[in-house]
Design an enzyme around this catalytic site. Sequence first.
Site, PDB file in Angstrom:
ATOM      1  CG  HIS A 150       6.119  42.560  14.348  1.00 27.10           C
ATOM      2  ND1 HIS A 150       4.329  42.802  14.361  1.00 27.10           N
ATOM      3  CD2 HIS A 150       6.675  43.374  13.526  1.00 27.10           C
ATOM      4  CE1 HIS A 150       4.062  44.458  13.560  1.00 27.10           C
ATOM      5  NE2 HIS A 150       5.076  44.356  13.787  1.00 27.10           N
ATOM      6  CD  GLU A 151       9.953  43.814  14.821  1.00 25.42           C
ATOM      7  OE1 GLU A 151       9.975  44.044  13.821  1.00 25.42           O
ATOM      8  OE2 GLU A 151       8.717  43.757  15.997  1.00 25.42           O
ATOM      9  CG  HIS A 161       9.065  44.787  10.113  1.00 28.08           C
ATOM     10  ND1 HIS A 161       8.429  45.785   9.270  1.00 28.08           N
ATOM     11  CD2 HIS A 161       8.086  44.794  11.260  1.00 28.08           C
ATOM     12  CE1 HIS A 161       6.622  46.367  10.227  1.00 28.08           C
ATOM     13  NE2 HIS A 161       7.262  45.746  11.510  1.00 28.08           N
ATOM     14  CB  CYS A 178       3.800  47.921  13.545  1.00 28.98           C
ATOM     15  SG  CYS A 178       5.121  48.171  12.689  1.00 28.98           S
TER      16      CYS A 178
HETATM   17 ZN    ZN Z   1       6.408  46.360  12.667  1.00 32.58          ZN
END
Ligand code: ZN
Length: 162
Positions: free
Chosen positions: A145-146, A149, A103
């Site tokens: 993953h995004e 966030h 990341c």
């Molecule tokens: Zn990330």
Amino acid sequence: MPYEPFEVLTIENKKDSVFLRKQSKKVNLDKNKNEAIYFSKRLLKTVQDPKNMGVGIAAPQVGVQRQIILVQRFDKANEPFEIYINPIIKSCSDEQKLGKEGCLSIPNYTAEVFRPIKIVVEYVDLDGKKHIEEISGFTSVIFQHEIDHLNGILFTDHLQSE
Ligand SMILES: [Zn+2]
């Protein structure tokens, strides 16, 4: 004028690490379309910045608390980066796979994370058009993953404690 890359927030900074834990807000494209287009271009510059090249990035990583992500589509010809507004995961496969992740906000660290291999994502594009798409493989890992966030979740949260 060229589009300037943003500085990427990292957990090494105390204030930034708090910001990265916040829930991002929905984008109202009817009101903020031009802003969203401008922001997307700068976000692309950021993820392609030799200083911090990545395969995806989310708005909160550059200090913007909005539901916008950029994902490199390894499942498409020429592997383009594409912008997704207000993305949500509608469903995911029971089957999971272990894969290595890193990341931009957690420098010099990678780890293996279990993720569903297939997901269904709903989002709008920059024209405000709604899409529902099934995505699998490594590209689906980037989406997960995004989107994490946007909900203040970092990939290290998925690691089992040993
Ligand atoms: Zn990330």
